[in-house]
Design a protein around this motif. Structure first.
Motif, short mmCIF file in Angstrom:
data_model
loop_
_atom_site.label_atom_id
_atom_site.label_comp_id
_atom_site.label_asym_id
_atom_site.label_seq_id
_atom_site.Cartn_x
_atom_site.Cartn_y
_atom_site.Cartn_z
N VAL B 18 1.75 -20.14 -2.64
CA VAL B 18 1.28 -18.89 -2.04
C VAL B 18 2.44 -18.14 -1.38
O VAL B 18 2.60 -16.93 -1.57
CB VAL B 18 0.15 -19.17 -1.03
CG1 VAL B 18 -0.20 -17.91 -0.26
CG2 VAL B 18 -1.07 -19.70 -1.75
N TRP B 24 7.72 -12.95 -3.37
CA TRP B 24 8.04 -12.18 -4.58
C TRP B 24 7.50 -10.75 -4.43
O TRP B 24 8.19 -9.78 -4.70
CB TRP B 24 7.43 -12.88 -5.79
CG TRP B 24 7.77 -12.27 -7.11
CD1 TRP B 24 9.01 -12.18 -7.67
CD2 TRP B 24 6.86 -11.67 -8.03
NE1 TRP B 24 8.93 -11.56 -8.88
CE2 TRP B 24 7.63 -11.23 -9.13
CE3 TRP B 24 5.48 -11.46 -8.04
CZ2 TRP B 24 7.06 -10.58 -10.23
CZ3 TRP B 24 4.91 -10.83 -9.13
CH2 TRP B 24 5.69 -10.40 -10.20
N PHE B 25 6.23 -10.64 -3.95
CA PHE B 25 5.62 -9.32 -3.73
C PHE B 25 6.46 -8.51 -2.75
O PHE B 25 6.78 -7.35 -2.99
CB PHE B 25 4.20 -9.48 -3.16
CG PHE B 25 3.15 -9.72 -4.22
CD1 PHE B 25 3.38 -9.39 -5.54
CD2 PHE B 25 1.94 -10.28 -3.87
CE1 PHE B 25 2.41 -9.61 -6.51
CE2 PHE B 25 0.96 -10.50 -4.83
CZ PHE B 25 1.19 -10.17 -6.15
N ASN B 28 9.73 -7.36 -4.23
CA ASN B 28 9.51 -6.22 -5.13
C ASN B 28 9.23 -4.95 -4.35
O ASN B 28 9.73 -3.88 -4.68
CB ASN B 28 8.33 -6.49 -6.06
CG ASN B 28 8.65 -7.55 -7.08
OD1 ASN B 28 9.82 -7.76 -7.41
ND2 ASN B 28 7.63 -8.23 -7.55
N LEU B 29 8.39 -5.10 -3.29
CA LEU B 29 8.01 -3.93 -2.48
C LEU B 29 9.23 -3.30 -1.86
O LEU B 29 9.44 -2.08 -1.97
CB LEU B 29 7.01 -4.37 -1.40
CG LEU B 29 6.55 -3.26 -0.47
CD1 LEU B 29 5.76 -2.22 -1.24
CD2 LEU B 29 5.72 -3.82 0.67
N ASN B 32 11.30 -1.62 -4.52
CA ASN B 32 10.68 -0.38 -5.00
C ASN B 32 10.80 0.73 -3.98
O ASN B 32 11.04 1.89 -4.33
CB ASN B 32 9.19 -0.62 -5.32
CG ASN B 32 9.02 -1.29 -6.66
OD1 ASN B 32 9.76 -1.00 -7.60
ND2 ASN B 32 8.07 -2.19 -6.75
N LEU B 33 10.61 0.38 -2.68
CA LEU B 33 10.71 1.39 -1.64
C LEU B 33 12.15 1.87 -1.49
O LEU B 33 12.41 3.06 -1.25
CB LEU B 33 10.19 0.85 -0.31
CG LEU B 33 8.66 0.67 -0.23
CD1 LEU B 33 8.27 0.08 1.12
CD2 LEU B 33 7.95 1.99 -0.46
N ARG B 36 13.01 4.56 -3.79
CA ARG B 36 12.47 5.85 -3.37
C ARG B 36 13.06 6.31 -2.03
O ARG B 36 12.65 7.33 -1.49
CB ARG B 36 10.95 5.75 -3.21
CG ARG B 36 10.24 5.76 -4.55
CD ARG B 36 8.90 5.07 -4.44
NE ARG B 36 8.73 4.20 -5.60
CZ ARG B 36 7.59 4.00 -6.23
NH1 ARG B 36 6.50 4.57 -5.79
NH2 ARG B 36 7.53 3.23 -7.27
N ARG B 325 -6.94 9.55 0.34
CA ARG B 325 -6.67 10.62 -0.62
C ARG B 325 -5.78 11.69 -0.02
O ARG B 325 -4.63 11.80 -0.39
CB ARG B 325 -7.99 11.23 -1.09
CG ARG B 325 -8.58 10.48 -2.25
CD ARG B 325 -9.62 11.31 -2.92
NE ARG B 325 -10.03 10.71 -4.18
CZ ARG B 325 -11.22 10.89 -4.72
NH1 ARG B 325 -12.11 11.64 -4.11
NH2 ARG B 325 -11.52 10.34 -5.87
N LEU B 328 -2.67 10.31 2.07
CA LEU B 328 -1.76 9.60 1.17
C LEU B 328 -1.03 10.58 0.26
O LEU B 328 0.18 10.47 0.06
CB LEU B 328 -2.54 8.58 0.35
CG LEU B 328 -1.75 7.45 -0.29
CD1 LEU B 328 -2.65 6.26 -0.51
CD2 LEU B 328 -1.11 7.82 -1.60
N ALA B 334 1.94 5.13 0.84
CA ALA B 334 0.87 4.33 0.25
C ALA B 334 0.63 3.04 1.02
O ALA B 334 -0.52 2.70 1.34
CB ALA B 334 1.20 4.02 -1.21
N VAL B 335 1.70 2.30 1.33
CA VAL B 335 1.54 0.98 1.96
C VAL B 335 0.88 1.13 3.32
O VAL B 335 -0.10 0.43 3.65
CB VAL B 335 2.91 0.29 2.10
CG1 VAL B 335 2.74 -1.08 2.71
CG2 VAL B 335 3.58 0.19 0.75
N MET B 338 -2.91 2.45 3.05
CA MET B 338 -3.87 1.47 2.54
C MET B 338 -4.04 0.32 3.52
O MET B 338 -5.14 -0.21 3.70
CB MET B 338 -3.45 0.94 1.17
CG MET B 338 -3.60 1.92 0.02
SD MET B 338 -5.11 2.88 -0.02
CE MET B 338 -6.34 1.63 -0.30
#
Lengths: 352, 368
Positions: B18, B24-25, B28-29, B32-33, B36, B325, B328, B334-335, B338
């Motif tokens: 876990v 890993w998530f 990646n996050l 990815n950020l 950007r 909506r 965001l 987004a993070v 949400m």
């Protein structure tokens, strides 16, 4: 009053003063509701017309011509017309294997195995194409009721094993496993489905390595599977609790390995007990697949909403949504009927 | 000793797997950020929002912050949910009583409507009420009218609004009295009737009495719009109608199961003690049925709160619509967005189930 009370039908309706008042109120309600409804849906309805204007000229009731004109769209979405036989064959495959698993007297296990292997793989190949000379059809073109069926089936098939694992995890004697299972189950049960569908839409790409793009449909499938698995886990946990302790004790006394005890003795009985709950989950899941229309997929609801914006059939919301409601009602009826059949066949042994 | 080692190995492997996935998530996050040029940062909540919220119960204009938009939309969510809880409970009770009445017409009507409603998707019902019923109503000038103060048109339902010093005092006073009676119920040992049977009518009576003292401002057509009164927008109407009707059939089945779940011997015993049928219902059957009722009723109320997110399909300004909506899209966060939305729903759920569990424990103990 006394005399009326003894007449069979009238007695039940008007036997006592209270009953008479209720009956009159109900009759008034029905007289107010049913005739206009009947006139709209049948007597004044228009079944054949080229567009909305022609419909309104022909009658004041429902414009069912709209449904007839868009029937194929409602069932297949934008799936290209020459390839629609593939969707038909796929659904037929699913129906045959499903019916086999429900009705077969022998080799039940093989039928069930086929249901979770042959049906999804075969159906997936048929629908997506790209092999065996089948023309590839990208998922944005999948739509209509076909999409609702695909999502429900995949989510249910995926949620079964996951739900079993989570249910065992929640009962595990290992605190770490138990805590993780509880966290997983309570998270998915604590948030609205639409919120997690949004999360799948905007967050999933951020959590995967850069450059990996995930198909919109796959995102919805992942979310629906995990969401359903959490509810499935609680239902199966209820079933596991319902299996008498003597069963596992007897199996242990026979010298079975703890793993064998759970998988071969406890789980089959637990699943049998959870059949009604699983059917409820399946019905809820099928209804909930409509939510994917809000996150940009064109399931039956999405296609209906889109078709109402067509200038030729502008604003026929009542007809479109009534049709969708009837289709879902019939589909849920079929699931419930299949469910009670399942209960009769597989629940039988426990009753003897 | 060996078994213990094996157990630890199992747990360590699970935890390790876990943790590895989570790492890993998050790797990646952040990658990815970084592409950007962003990082997880909640400071945007204090930025000026610049958008309008068409329906709200608390002050709002486009100069308020994103963070405050969460409050405004959260109040909208809770308001819709509260209306649905009250109305769905009443309608569910009515359907259950019809089902149990023994009158063939009432039983048939109740059964048919329950089967139809519960086998069609909730979303279909909500959009049906919105697009097929409320959006095809006549315009302002040809409003449907009941009496001199209630108007229904495509812009919504207009009802008179009460005001006056006496109204304010009586309503506030009634609320305080009802709350005090509810809390001090046990102390006065007024246990002849269950609280739930006494308190809601008391509240209604207080508001009705207050209504006679209030001066009512009627909505009136002035030029192109209605002035005065209260406007209930069609989005709220459709959402409340849809959720109320959908949930009421489940509540009806729960109430029916609870009343039928009380053993027949109970009502026979009550009769043989000389209690009237009303007394046996209120003093014997209902208090016991209430106990069976509470756990499944809780999950229906939680479902109502979750269902309010379907308001996003008809643009009712609730949390999902405004935050996941509009905010965001405008901020691109987004993070953070949400996380907040999921956190709010998780918190509401955990708090509600804690309160209902506590109530359930007290009721369950009462009988023993």
């Amino acid at each position: 009053m006394q005399a009326i009370g003894r007449v069979p039908v009238l007695g039940a309706l008007f036997g006592t003063r209270l009953n008479a008042v209720i009956s009159l109120a109900m009759l008034a309600l029905m007289a107010w509701l049913l005739p206009p409804l009947f006139r709209w849906a049948f007597a004044d309805a228009v079944w054949e017309a080229a567009n909305r204007a022609a419909c309104q000229a022909a009658g004041t009731g429902a414009c069912w011509a709209f449904i007839r004109a868009r029937f194929a769209l409602f069932f297949y979405g934008l799936y290209p017309e020459p390839e629609r036989w593939r969707a038909d064959v796929g659904l037929l495959l699913l129906a045959v294997i499903g019916a086999g698993a429900l009705l077969a007297r022998r080799h039940k296990g093989w039928w069930l195995l086929a249901l979770i292997t042959v049906a999804p793989v075969g159906g997936g190949i048929l629908l997506a194409g790209g092999v065996f000379g089948l023309k590839p059809i990208p998922t944005p073109q999948w739509g209509g009721l076909l999409l609702n069926v695909v999502i429900s089936f995949v989510a249910l098939a995926g949620a079964m094993p996951l739900g079993v694992a989570l249910a065992f995890g929640r009962r595990s004697q290992f605190p770490v496993v138990r805590m993780l299972s509880i966290a997983m189950i309570e998270f998915w049960r604590g948030v609205p489905l639409l919120t997690v569908l949004f999360m799948g839409l905007v967050l999933l790409p951020l959590f995967l390595p850069g450059g990996v793009t995930v198909d919109n449909l796959v995102r919805a499938l992942i979310v629906m599977t995990l969401f359903t698995a959490a509810y499935m886990a609680e239902t199966i946990r209820g079933g596991l609790q319902g299996v008498a302790k003597g069963q596992s004790e007897a199996a242990e006394a026979l010298g079975m390995h703890p793993m064998q005890v759970q998988v071969l003795v406890v789980l089959p009985q637990a699943l049998r007990l959870s059949i009604p709950g699983i059917i409820n989950i399946a019905v809820d899941l099928f209804k909930d697949t409509t939510l994917v229309s809000i996150v940009g997929l064109f399931d039956l609801m999405g296609v209906v909403t889109q078709s109402m914006k067509d200038p030729a059939w502008l604003g026929l919301a009542a007809e479109g949504y009534t049709f969708a409601a009837v289709v879902f009602f019939l589909a849920c009826l079929v699931i419930s009927m299949g469910g009670s059949l399942l209960e009769r066949r597989y629940g039988q042994a426990s009753r003897r | 000793m060996r078994i213990r080692n094996k157990a630890w190995a199992w747990q360590a492997t699970t935890a390790g797997a876990v943790v590895a996935v989570l790492l890993w998530f998050s790797h990646n996050l952040s990658a990815n950020l970084a592409i950007r040029g962003m990082q997880v940062d909640f400071a945007f909540l204090w930025q000026r929002s610049g958008f309008d919220i068409p329906f709200r119960l608390v002050a709002w204009d486009n100069s308020y912050t994103y963070g405050y938009a969460l409050v405004v939309s959260g109040v909208n969510t809770l308001f819709a949910a509260a209306l649905c809880v009250v109305l769905a409970s009443l309608l569910g009770l009515l359907l259950a009583l019809m089902r149990l009445s023994g009158n063939p017409l009432a039983v048939g009507f109740s059964r048919t409507s329950i089967e139809v409603v519960r086998n069609t998707p909730q979303l279909t019902q909500i959009v049906f009420f919105y697009f097929a019923v409320l959006q095809v109503l006549p315009p302002m000038r040809q409003s449907l009218q009941w009496g001199s103060g209630i108007f229904l048109n495509v812009r919504g339902l207009y009802i008179p609004s009460p005001s006056g010093v006496l109204w304010d005092w009586i309503v506030a006073g009634t609320c305080i009295v009802v709350l005090l009676v509810a809390v001090l119920w046990r102390r006065f040992s007024w246990h002849e009737l269950p609280r739930i049977v006494v308190l809601p009518p008391l509240l209604v009576a207080g508001v009705v009495i207050a209504g006679f003292t209030a001066s009512w401002e009627l909505p009136a057509l002035k030029g192109f719009n209605f002035v005065g009164g209260i406007r209930i927008p069609p989005e709220l109407l459709a959402l409340v109608l849809g959720i109320t009707i959908y949930t009421s059939v489940f509540i009806a089945e729960i109430i029916r199961a609870a009343i039928q779940g009380i053993h027949h011997g109970q009502s026979e015993a009550a009769r043989s003690l000389g209690l009237s049928s009303g007394q046996s219902m209120f003093l014997v059957i209902l208090p016991q049925a209430l106990r069976i009722l509470i756990p499944p009723l809780t999950s229906q109320y939680l479902n109502i709160i979750k269902s309010t997110t379907l308001g996003a399909a008809i643009a009712y300004p609730e949390i999902l619509q405004i935050f996941a909506r509009t905010v965001l899209n405008q901020s691109g966060r987004a993070v953070e967005v949400m996380t907040l939305v999921l956190g709010v729903f998780l918190a509401i759920n955990l708090i509600t189930s804690a309160i209902m569990n506590a109530w359930n424990r007290r009721l369950a103990l009462q009988g023993r």
